[in-house]
Motif scaffolding. Structure first.
Motif, PDB file in Angstrom:
ATOM      1  N   ALA A 160       0.848  -1.191   0.000  1.00  0.00           N
ATOM      2  CA  ALA A 160       0.000   0.000   0.000  1.00  0.00           C
ATOM      3  C   ALA A 160       0.880   1.235   0.000  1.00  0.00           C
ATOM      4  O   ALA A 160       1.902   1.290   0.681  1.00  0.00           O
ATOM      5  N   ALA A 161       0.466   2.231  -0.782  1.00  0.00           N
ATOM      6  CA  ALA A 161       1.198   3.501  -0.842  1.00  0.00           C
ATOM      7  C   ALA A 161       0.186   4.636  -0.729  1.00  0.00           C
ATOM      8  O   ALA A 161      -0.682   4.780  -1.597  1.00  0.00           O
ATOM      9  N   PRO A 162       0.248   5.435   0.328  1.00  0.00           N
ATOM     10  CA  PRO A 162      -0.696   6.550   0.471  1.00  0.00           C
ATOM     11  C   PRO A 162      -0.469   7.614  -0.596  1.00  0.00           C
ATOM     12  O   PRO A 162       0.593   7.672  -1.226  1.00  0.00           O
ATOM     13  N   ALA A 163      -1.450   8.452  -0.785  1.00  0.00           N
ATOM     14  CA  ALA A 163      -1.327   9.549  -1.745  1.00  0.00           C
ATOM     15  C   ALA A 163      -0.135  10.421  -1.382  1.00  0.00           C
ATOM     16  O   ALA A 163       0.110  10.710  -0.211  1.00  0.00           O
ATOM     17  N   GLY A 164       0.621  10.828  -2.411  1.00  0.00           N
ATOM     18  CA  GLY A 164       1.781  11.675  -2.197  1.00  0.00           C
ATOM     19  C   GLY A 164       3.084  10.929  -2.011  1.00  0.00           C
ATOM     20  O   GLY A 164       4.127  11.553  -1.815  1.00  0.00           O
ATOM     21  N   THR A 165       3.040   9.593  -2.105  1.00  0.00           N
ATOM     22  CA  THR A 165       4.263   8.804  -1.966  1.00  0.00           C
ATOM     23  C   THR A 165       5.112   8.896  -3.233  1.00  0.00           C
ATOM     24  O   THR A 165       4.604   8.711  -4.336  1.00  0.00           O
ATOM     25  N   VAL A 166       6.390   9.203  -3.093  1.00  0.00           N
ATOM     26  CA  VAL A 166       7.303   9.226  -4.243  1.00  0.00           C
ATOM     27  C   VAL A 166       7.824   7.808  -4.450  1.00  0.00           C
ATOM     28  O   VAL A 166       8.494   7.245  -3.585  1.00  0.00           O
ATOM     29  N   LEU A 167       7.523   7.232  -5.598  1.00  0.00           N
ATOM     30  CA  LEU A 167       7.919   5.852  -5.889  1.00  0.00           C
ATOM     31  C   LEU A 167       9.314   5.776  -6.497  1.00  0.00           C
ATOM     32  O   LEU A 167      10.033   4.810  -6.272  1.00  0.00           O
ATOM     33  N   PHE A 168       9.686   6.770  -7.291  1.00  0.00           N
ATOM     34  CA  PHE A 168      11.058   6.830  -7.789  1.00  0.00           C
ATOM     35  C   PHE A 168      11.413   8.249  -8.195  1.00  0.00           C
ATOM     36  O   PHE A 168      10.536   9.071  -8.470  1.00  0.00           O
ATOM     37  N   HIS A 169      12.718   8.522  -8.187  1.00  0.00           N
ATOM     38  CA  HIS A 169      13.275   9.815  -8.570  1.00  0.00           C
ATOM     39  C   HIS A 169      14.113   9.650  -9.841  1.00  0.00           C
ATOM     40  O   HIS A 169      14.568   8.537 -10.144  1.00  0.00           O
TER      41      HIS A 169
END
Length: 217
Positions: free
Chosen positions: A28-37
């Motif tokens: 689970a990833a909440p809104a606003g999570t940065v998955l990659f840069h």
């Protein structure tokens, strides 16, 4: 129910391929999570179960462009390119809503590509669809007027006639600058086509806005 059975777009798989995926655990990833840069190494292939991830490209000037969104049944072209070609990410991915997703590690992904015709077809079909959408984006940014792109963005993204977004966020969506978007919105407001409030644009005249969106002048 196992996550493979409820993954949108994922085709029926042979037992060996399904067993490889069944070992993986959704996250689970909440809104606003940065998955990659930009510059990050691609670690795996993402299967979206729910939610939406936005992928951005940032220029040397600091201006951002929304490249595409990834929703269930769709793919992240940057991840696929990195897994198959070895390149690092050039964009940034941020969850727009709360998401449930599965990360298929590189080794598992490459094994599945060799092992399963169905999985390979799923990957390539999603990849082709994503490339086609990026060609449409290139066409819009390169050849369509700001007014046309802005009008289409408002029509596509407004819910109940209202788009909840700042001028800076709208600029990212259409590949422009915040100052330009602000001027164009003010012009639309003076014509009575929209009203502009803090963090919100309300459409008053969708018919005229649709005419602007379809204009080729």
């Amino acid at each position: 129910m196992a996550w493979v059975a409820r993954a949108p777009g994922l085709p029926p798989l042979d037992p060996e391929a399904r067993a490889l995926l069944d070992r993986l655990t959704p996250m689970a990833a909440p809104a606003g999570t940065v998955l990659f840069h930009p510059g990050d190494t691609v670690k795996g292939f993402v299967v979206m179960l729910s939610g939406r991830v936005d992928v951005y490209l940032t220029g040397a000037s600091g201006r951002e462009l929304l490249l595409y969104a990834v929703e269930p049944g769709q793919s992240c072209v940057q991840s696929t390119l990195g897994l198959m070609g070895g390149d690092d990410y050039s964009g940034e991915a941020i969850t727009r809503t709360a998401c449930e997703l599965v990360l298929v590690p590189r080794d598992t992904f490459l094994r599945l590509m060799d092992l399963s015709d169905a999985f390979r077809h799923f990957v390539f079909a999603a990849f082709a669809q994503r490339l086609q959408s990026m060609m449409h984006l290139l066409d819009r940014v390169a050849f369509q007027r700001i007014e046309t792109r802005l009008a289409q963005c408002l029509l596509d993204r407004a819910a109940g006639g209202t788009l909840h977004a700042t001028h800076a966020e709208i600029a990212v969506m259409i590949g422009s600058a915040r100052e330009v978007v602000s001027r164009r919105l003010d012009a639309l407001a003076r014509r009575g086509i929209v009203t502009v409030e803090r963090g919100m644009v309300r459409i008053l005249d969708p018919e005229t806005l649709a005419d602007i969106a379809q204009s080729t002048d």
